[in-house]
Design an enzyme around this catalytic site. Structure first.
Site, PDB file in Angstrom:
ATOM      1  N   LYS A  44      88.929 -15.705 -85.232  1.00 32.73           N
ATOM      2  CA  LYS A  44      88.500 -14.891 -86.379  1.00 32.73           C
ATOM      3  C   LYS A  44      89.695 -14.438 -87.222  1.00 32.73           C
ATOM      4  O   LYS A  44      89.513 -13.752 -88.224  1.00 32.73           O
ATOM      5  CB  LYS A  44      87.753 -13.646 -85.885  1.00 32.73           C
ATOM      6  N   ARG A  98      72.508  -5.104 -86.719  1.00 30.73           N
ATOM      7  CA  ARG A  98      72.445  -4.539 -88.057  1.00 30.73           C
ATOM      8  C   ARG A  98      71.185  -5.059 -88.730  1.00 30.73           C
ATOM      9  O   ARG A  98      70.145  -4.449 -88.673  1.00 30.73           O
ATOM     10  CB  ARG A  98      73.689  -4.920 -88.865  1.00 30.73           C
TER      11      ARG A  98
HETATM   12  P1  ADP Z   1      81.890  -9.503 -82.877  1.00 33.41           P
HETATM   13  O1  ADP Z   1      83.058 -10.363 -83.224  1.00 33.41           O
HETATM   14  O2  ADP Z   1      81.495  -9.545 -81.426  1.00 33.41           O
HETATM   15  O3  ADP Z   1      80.706  -9.607 -83.812  1.00 33.41           O
HETATM   16  P2  ADP Z   1      82.311  -6.876 -84.041  1.00 33.41           P
HETATM   17  O4  ADP Z   1      83.475  -5.983 -83.775  1.00 33.41           O
HETATM   18  O5  ADP Z   1      82.123  -7.363 -85.427  1.00 33.41           O
HETATM   19  O6  ADP Z   1      82.494  -8.040 -83.016  1.00 33.41           O
HETATM   20  O7  ADP Z   1      80.979  -6.178 -83.563  1.00 33.41           O
HETATM   21  C1  ADP Z   1      80.770  -5.764 -82.235  1.00 33.41           C
HETATM   22  C2  ADP Z   1      79.324  -5.407 -82.025  1.00 33.41           C
HETATM   23  O8  ADP Z   1      78.997  -4.266 -82.822  1.00 33.41           O
HETATM   24  C3  ADP Z   1      78.340  -6.482 -82.448  1.00 33.41           C
HETATM   25  O9  ADP Z   1      77.236  -6.431 -81.562  1.00 33.41           O
HETATM   26  C4  ADP Z   1      77.921  -6.062 -83.838  1.00 33.41           C
HETATM   27  O10 ADP Z   1      76.644  -6.561 -84.168  1.00 33.41           O
HETATM   28  C5  ADP Z   1      77.900  -4.559 -83.662  1.00 33.41           C
HETATM   29  N1  ADP Z   1      78.060  -3.831 -84.921  1.00 33.41           N
HETATM   30  C6  ADP Z   1      79.088  -3.887 -85.784  1.00 33.41           C
HETATM   31  N2  ADP Z   1      78.885  -3.074 -86.850  1.00 33.41           N
HETATM   32  C7  ADP Z   1      77.677  -2.477 -86.637  1.00 33.41           C
HETATM   33  C8  ADP Z   1      76.875  -1.542 -87.378  1.00 33.41           C
HETATM   34  N3  ADP Z   1      77.270  -1.069 -88.565  1.00 33.41           N
HETATM   35  N4  ADP Z   1      75.687  -1.171 -86.848  1.00 33.41           N
HETATM   36  C9  ADP Z   1      75.270  -1.678 -85.669  1.00 33.41           C
HETATM   37  N5  ADP Z   1      75.963  -2.561 -84.926  1.00 33.41           N
HETATM   38  C10 ADP Z   1      77.156  -2.956 -85.402  1.00 33.41           C
END
Ligand code: ADP
Length: 172
Positions: A44, A98
């Site tokens: 990423k 989300r």
């Molecule tokens: P990944 O690379 O595993 O998607 P992220 O750091 O982007 O890692 O997200 C980690 C987790 O948190 C995932 O399950 C993602 O869907 C969730 N997540 C991220 N932002 C939000 C949000 N605003 N509301 C709910 N869940 C979220």
């Protein structure tokens, strides 16, 4: 029968946002120990190094976890999520959902994970509506184009994002 329940909440946390923090707050109500797994995720191309991301997650969440009186650990990992969860002796994996956009990916990942180990349950949580649309990717994009990100991440993280972008720009 009561038993000590362990949950793993994995992510890239590049950087941790108010959305992640809201999910962590909810996760803390479900388990006796919560492990936040910070993934290397070099594919990423994260803005922050793994160590920086771990440190930011700790700073933003340790007080909340200690208030909740739940055992808590932030651990970095570079392996299959299910292998990490098993190494942490986890009963559940917590993911945040989300919008519909997350569903397809989460659906596939959960299906694959059940094939690796059907005994570890995946639990999906939704953030408070005011945090639901926040995504680390968009936070970085907004900051890159000079927008304010204070409402999306803790103030300290907003400063760190700005400093990182300035550092990058200075190098170019
Ligand atoms: P990944 O690379 O595993 O998607 P992220 O750091 O982007 O890692 O997200 C980690 C987790 O948190 C995932 O399950 C993602 O869907 C969730 N997540 C991220 N932002 C939000 C949000 N605003 N509301 C709910 N869940 C979220």
């Amino acid at each position: 029968m009561s038993r000590y329940r362990i949950g793993v909440y994995p992510g890239t946390f590049d950087p941790i946002t108010n959305g992640h923090i809201d999910i962590i707050k909810r996760g803390l109500r479900l388990v006796d120990k919560l492990v936040i797994g910070v993934a290397t995720n070099s594919s990423k191309d994260p803005l922050f190094t793994l160590d920086e991301r771990v440190k930011m997650v700790e700073e933003a969440t340790l007080p909340m976890a200690s208030d909740a009186k739940v055992d808590y650990e932030v651990v970095q990992f570079n392996e299959l999520l299910m292998h990490f969860a098993m190494r942490m002796n986890a009963d559940i994996i917590i993911r945040g959902l989300r919008a519909v956009a997350d569903f397809e990916y989460e659906f596939q990942m959960t299906g694959m994970n059940y094939q690796i180990n059907p005994d570890v349950e995946t639990v999906f949580l939704m953030a408070d509506p005011k945090y639901q649309t926040i995504a680390s990717r968009l936070v970085k994009e907004v900051a890159l184009y000079g927008g304010k990100i204070e409402g999306f991440v803790p103030d300290k993280i907003a400063k760190a994002v700005q400093a990182k972008l300035d550092e990058r720009n200075g190098r170019e």
